[in-house]
Write an enzyme that holds these catalytic residues in place. Structure first.
Site, short mmCIF file in Angstrom:
data_model
loop_
_atom_site.label_atom_id
_atom_site.label_comp_id
_atom_site.label_asym_id
_atom_site.label_seq_id
_atom_site.Cartn_x
_atom_site.Cartn_y
_atom_site.Cartn_z
N ASP A 241 14.64 -25.41 -41.50
CA ASP A 241 15.99 -25.58 -42.02
C ASP A 241 15.94 -26.75 -42.99
OD1 ASP A 241 18.57 -26.38 -42.53
OD2 ASP A 241 19.22 -26.40 -40.44
N GLN B 96 19.27 -30.20 -45.44
CA GLN B 96 19.39 -31.62 -45.83
C GLN B 96 18.13 -32.10 -46.55
OE1 GLN B 96 22.11 -33.43 -45.56
NE2 GLN B 96 23.29 -32.01 -44.30
N1 PMP Z 1 21.50 -27.17 -41.35
C1 PMP Z 1 21.78 -28.46 -41.59
C2 PMP Z 1 20.76 -29.49 -41.21
C3 PMP Z 1 22.97 -28.81 -42.21
O1 PMP Z 1 23.25 -30.10 -42.44
C4 PMP Z 1 23.89 -27.79 -42.57
C5 PMP Z 1 25.22 -28.12 -43.24
N2 PMP Z 1 25.92 -29.18 -42.68
C6 PMP Z 1 23.56 -26.46 -42.30
C7 PMP Z 1 22.36 -26.19 -41.69
C8 PMP Z 1 24.48 -25.33 -42.63
O2 PMP Z 1 24.63 -25.20 -44.02
P1 PMP Z 1 25.76 -24.24 -44.62
O3 PMP Z 1 27.05 -24.63 -43.96
O4 PMP Z 1 25.75 -24.53 -46.07
O5 PMP Z 1 25.38 -22.83 -44.28
#
Ligand code: PMP
Length: 401
Positions: free
Chosen positions: A197, A200
């Site tokens: 993921d 960030q």
């Molecule tokens: N993973 C992490 C580490 C995040 O910080 C975020 C967003 N806060 C997400 C996943 C999800 O991203 P999105 O809401 O753009 O799908």
């Protein structure tokens, strides 16, 4: 000493926010957009929008050409071997859901999926629900005392039953790079798929998915100063070949009849329906802009502001940081003060920070907390933004303590 941001004027929203007396320090939630992106969106929409991959006409051909050029740009940004390995999604969340549904056939009852204790709900809930659907074990790697995924514990928890490891590159709560270089080889050694993921992590520095050697890497455009409603899923060619379509509809189909259908391979097979054409084109313009910046100057600027942030927090009585933040952000609580009260007094003073569980409820629970305040920095922030934050913080704490 005043630390200016040389890139502040490139982001028109910052001046607009300042006119509204707002200091924007919630960049880990979403980032403001550079003029280069706004120009690209205006250019695309004012020259003729069209659907991609379908129309024979000139606007359709031009839109398709720009759309595929953006895919190439993203592939280059990540150092992916081919543009065919870049799937556009609606965001990180939809990319991870695509993986959790598209890989479901790979799992049998008793198999294990390994995540970590610091995952965002987006990298927890899709796997948790898959585990419930298929009677799998969801193994949660603990954290060490620095707030990093515990590598020693991982050595005993990643094992022959592990079929997939899904972890964050950089924690949205703790603000620390995770030890992927140690964790991913452990998963590979037992033949498990690896998912990173990068929501960030992608925002800070350049990351090379080929060197990282993960099976899948995902991020959201909106956190990387790009448009909303768009995410990127990179996959290794053989990993993408194992993925089944999750959403069905136009564009992803090869042949359809009433009784059956066959589907395209990646990337189009995973892009059912009309994609976010303008956003995809806008992301390429954003990457072009970001690629033109002096990367070492950006890194030095982010480091200078982050140490100003940490210094200010550490200098104040009763402030407790969550973990050991390394760059970009810091989450904290104040002894004897409820974070919602503090957040509302900061909001009243025009300080835009995030309060709450940061979409990582189980992690906050492990810290024994219901919530925390997070300050997160963007490349357009300057030292005066932090001066305003600390003035507001002191005023709020004077009232609350
Ligand atoms: N993973 C992490 C580490 C995040 O910080 C975020 C967003 N806060 C997400 C996943 C999800 O991203 P999105 O809401 O753009 O799908």
């Amino acid at each position: 000493m005043f630390v200016p941001s040389p890139w502040r004027a490139d982001f028109p929203a910052i001046a607009a926010l300042q006119r509204q007396h707002q200091t924007y320090l919630d960049n880990a939630a979403t980032a403001q957009k550079p003029q280069a992106l706004l120009d690209a969106l205006i250019h695309y929409y004012s020259h003729g929008a069209a659907n991609v991959h379908r129309a024979q006409h000139l606007p359709g051909a031009l839109a398709t050409q720009a759309f595929e050029a953006s895919r190439e740009k993203v592939a280059q940004w990540l150092n992916a071997p081919s543009l065919l390995q870049i799937v556009f999604t609606q965001g990180t969340t939809s990319a991870i859901n695509l993986l959790a549904y598209g890989l479901e056939h790979e799992f049998a009852p008793g198999d294990a999926i390994v995540i970590s204790a610091l995952e965002h709900h987006a990298n927890l809930l899709p796997w948790q629900q898959l585990a419930l659907r298929k009677q799998l074990d969801l193994v949660v790697l603990p954290l060490d005392r620095h707030g990093l995924i515990d590598v020693e514990a991982a050595r005993s928890l990643i094992g022959p039953r592990t079929r997939l490891l899904a972890v964050s590159q950089f924690s949205n709560v703790i603000g620390a790079w995770q030890p992927l270089d140690q964790l991913l080889p452990m998963a590979r050694a037992v033949g498990a798929l690896t998912v990173v993921d990068g929501a960030q992590g992608v925002v800070h520095g350049r990351h090379d998915v080929t060197a990282m050697d993960c099976d899948f890497y995902t991020f959201s455009s909106h956190k990387l100063y790009g448009p909303d409603g768009l995410g990127v899923l990179y996959g290794k060619a053989d990993a993408l070949a194992r993925l089944q379509p999750w959403q069905y509809g136009g564009e992803m189909v090869q042949m359809a009849d009433y009784e059956s259908a066959s589907f395209r391979p990646a990337p189009l097979g995973f892009e059912a329906g009309t994609p976010a054409v303008g956003s995809v084109i806008g992301l390429a313009a954003t990457l072009e802009y970001l690629g033109g910046l002096d990367a070492s100057a950006v890194e030095a600027h982010e480091a200078a502001l982050h140490s100003q942030l940490l210094r200010g927090l550490n200098d104040r009585e009763g402030i407790k940081l969550l973990g050991e933040p390394q760059v970009a952000l810091a989450s904290f609580v104040v002894e004897g003060v409820h974070n919602a009260d503090l957040a509302s007094l900061l909001t009243e003073q025009g300080i835009a920070v995030r309060a709450g569980h940061h979409c990582a409820m189980p992690l906050l629970k492990r810290f024994g907390l219901g919530g925390a305040i997070r300050v997160s920095l963007g490349l357009y922030n300057d030292s005066d933004d932090l001066v305003r934050f600390f003035l507001a913080l002191d005023k709020a704490l004077e009232i609350l303590r």
